[in-house]
Structure formats: structure tokens, C-alpha cells
Design an enzyme around this catalytic site. Sequence first.
Site, PDB file in Angstrom:
ATOM      1  N   TYR A 188       2.235  -2.290  -5.362  1.00 40.74           N
ATOM      2  CA  TYR A 188       1.294  -2.098  -6.454  1.00 40.74           C
ATOM      3  C   TYR A 188      -0.148  -2.133  -5.928  1.00 40.74           C
ATOM      4  CZ  TYR A 188       5.543  -2.541  -9.136  1.00 40.74           C
ATOM      5  OH  TYR A 188       6.807  -2.333  -9.613  1.00 40.74           O
ATOM      6  N   ARG A 235       1.052 -13.197  -4.667  1.00 42.84           N
ATOM      7  CA  ARG A 235       2.346 -12.759  -4.161  1.00 42.84           C
ATOM      8  C   ARG A 235       2.161 -11.657  -3.123  1.00 42.84           C
ATOM      9  NH1 ARG A 235       8.103 -10.876  -6.977  1.00 42.84           N
ATOM     10  NH2 ARG A 235       9.283 -12.434  -5.832  1.00 42.84           N
TER      11      ARG A 235
END
Length: 376
Positions: A188, A235
Site C-alpha cells: 500500500y 506495520r
Amino acid sequence: MLFTDYKLGSLTLKNRIVMPPMTRSRAAKGDVATALMANYYRQRATAGLIISEGTQISRQGQGYAWTPGIYSPEQIAGWKQVTDAVHAEQGLMFAQLWHVGRVSHTSIQENGAAPVAPSAILATGVKVFADPAGKGAENGAGEMIQHSMPRELTKAEIKAIISDFAQAAKNAITAGFDGVELHGANGYLIEQFIDSQTNHRTDEYGGSLENRLRFLKEVVTAVADAIGKDKVGVRQAPLTTLMGAMDDHPEETYIAAARILEDIGIAYIHIAEADWDNAPVMPVAFKEAYRETFSGTLIYSGKYTTERAMEALGKGWADLIGFGRPFIANPDLPYRLQHALPLNEPDKTTFFGGNAKGYTDYASIKHTEATVLEKA
């Protein structure tokens, strides 16, 4: 060690088991979290820490149908009923803040706009879960389609997205979350800036490793300034190749990223190990390098069993362990793991979209035992 408490900043986790973020695509109109979602997370509040499903920081940041946002008053209110439900069960919960970048489709974007990315590069075969017919989450009628060709972000737009992350973090705290996790993994937007094969920019946000890490540094700094660094996690997925994001020198790149996060002083790094068959294995030396570089909490997720989790904790690579898919069908997963009880298998056809079926209708062991005793 897995079942003992743990101090994460000012928070005391009841165990070292984390429920990591998992997209389930059940938000209501307006991308608002629902009472059904509140029940889903409440059922799983025996985890030491719950990290919410990916939650878009803006309409532009959305890549999949029926995923929740955290940028409108209605969305904040929707999430407040979720965090209230988790806290009522003495659970703790972070919001995962998400901008998908190029991994979106024009049917999902406002007014049919193209997705945005560091560079205008299409990832062939990368699909998103869309609802082009507009049938809604409860009907579960979405489909997987190739993501649309992205356009390259301007520097002004990059600065605006950084502000969106900071505002979303403030909104998460208003909604009752105990902190936030920035989604810098799985191909992403943040990872698209980091990885050499998805970032071909020639300005200060591309080219050298320092430049490719600039977006990460600026986003994390802005969020830490907004809500406090002790409430922030990131993350990362150094070796996964999800969504076509790959780096030519992952260990060098991600240890440099960890060094930046250490300097900022965030609460944790959450490392997503590849969890599919024949996936790249993260070398022990890589894990040791993370530990040497980052003094905060390290969370690892990816096909962990009780035995693998105990080994990781015992050898010091990890402080907390995420169990993803097992939490879908086992709301009482910590109890089952601690007592070596069998696990339910999830119904994969209900992973994305739908209603309570395959979502909140999985029974806990204690509930099953109580039902048996009532019938005896």
C-alpha cells in the site's frame, strides 16, 4: 510467556497475543463501522491487543468496497461503539490507518478518479474487491477486479496526505482507540514509496534510499506529534511481494526504516511475515538486525502456532505475536491456545462482505460447553 501480561508503553496487555488487522468489508453506507462490527471485535477482546481492520484516512485512500473510514463525524461515531464494546470487555484496541495508494479502482474512487501513487506504475494482476453494481455489504455481491492505472502524486498532494494521516490519528483517539498502527506494509501507499520497484520518482521522495524513506518519516513524525509517539505503531512487510511491491535490497531498506522509527521513538513495529505456500522465509539474521536496531516492541505475524510463538518470544526476536486467520473462526482463540484445544476452520466464502454468517456466529468453547451442560 505467550499467556503472560506485557507492558506496551502505558498500557498493560493481558497476554502477548495480538489480533492483527484483517479486512472483512462489512461497513455500512458512508463507510461507517456498525453494531455488527462492534460485536465482532467484542467477541475477540480476550486478545492482549486488537488492531482494527485497515481503515482509510480519506475517500482517496480507499481501495476495497465496504471498508470503514475514519475521516467523517459519522465514521468516528461508528468506531466509538466498537471501542466502547471492546473496552467493556477490558480489551485494548489500536486503529490501523490506511491509504492504499495505487491499489484501488475508479469505481471506488470519488467521481471515478484514478488512484494515486508515488509513480504511475500499474501492477498487473493485482486485484481489488469492488462493488460496481452498488449492491452493498450485506448482499456480499462484490467481485475481484484488476486495479486501475494510477497517476503520480504531486508534492502538494503528498503533503496533504501526510496531514490526512495526522488528522485520522486524532480522529482515532476521539473514537476511543488506545493508539494507531500505520499501514506501511503489503504494497500500500507507504510501502509504495519505500520499495525501489514501485517508486521511480526523481524528486526528494524518490531515488536514493533516504529519499524513498522520506514519506514514511514525515507521516510517522506527523502522527507522533499529533497523538504522542507512545500511541503509534507501524506495520512493515520486508519480504512479501503483495500488490506487486518489491524492493531490490529489502534488508538494507527495512533496517534503515527501523532506524528512523527508533529515532522517532514509536511504541512498536509490527512485522508481517509472508504466510503463503513457498513464500520467502525471513532469515534469523534479519530478525536479529531488527532487534538490534529497534528498542521498542516488536510484533510478528504470519502462520504462527503456539510452538512457533513461544520460540520467537523465547529467543527474543519478538515481544508479541499476531494470530490472524485463526481469530476469524475462533473468537476465544487465546483460551483455545492456552489449553491446546481444537480450532474451528473459517468459512472462506464469508471473508469479505455479508452479514453475521461467518463473522459473529462462531461459537466459543465456553459457550459450547455451557450449551452441552444445559442439555444434559
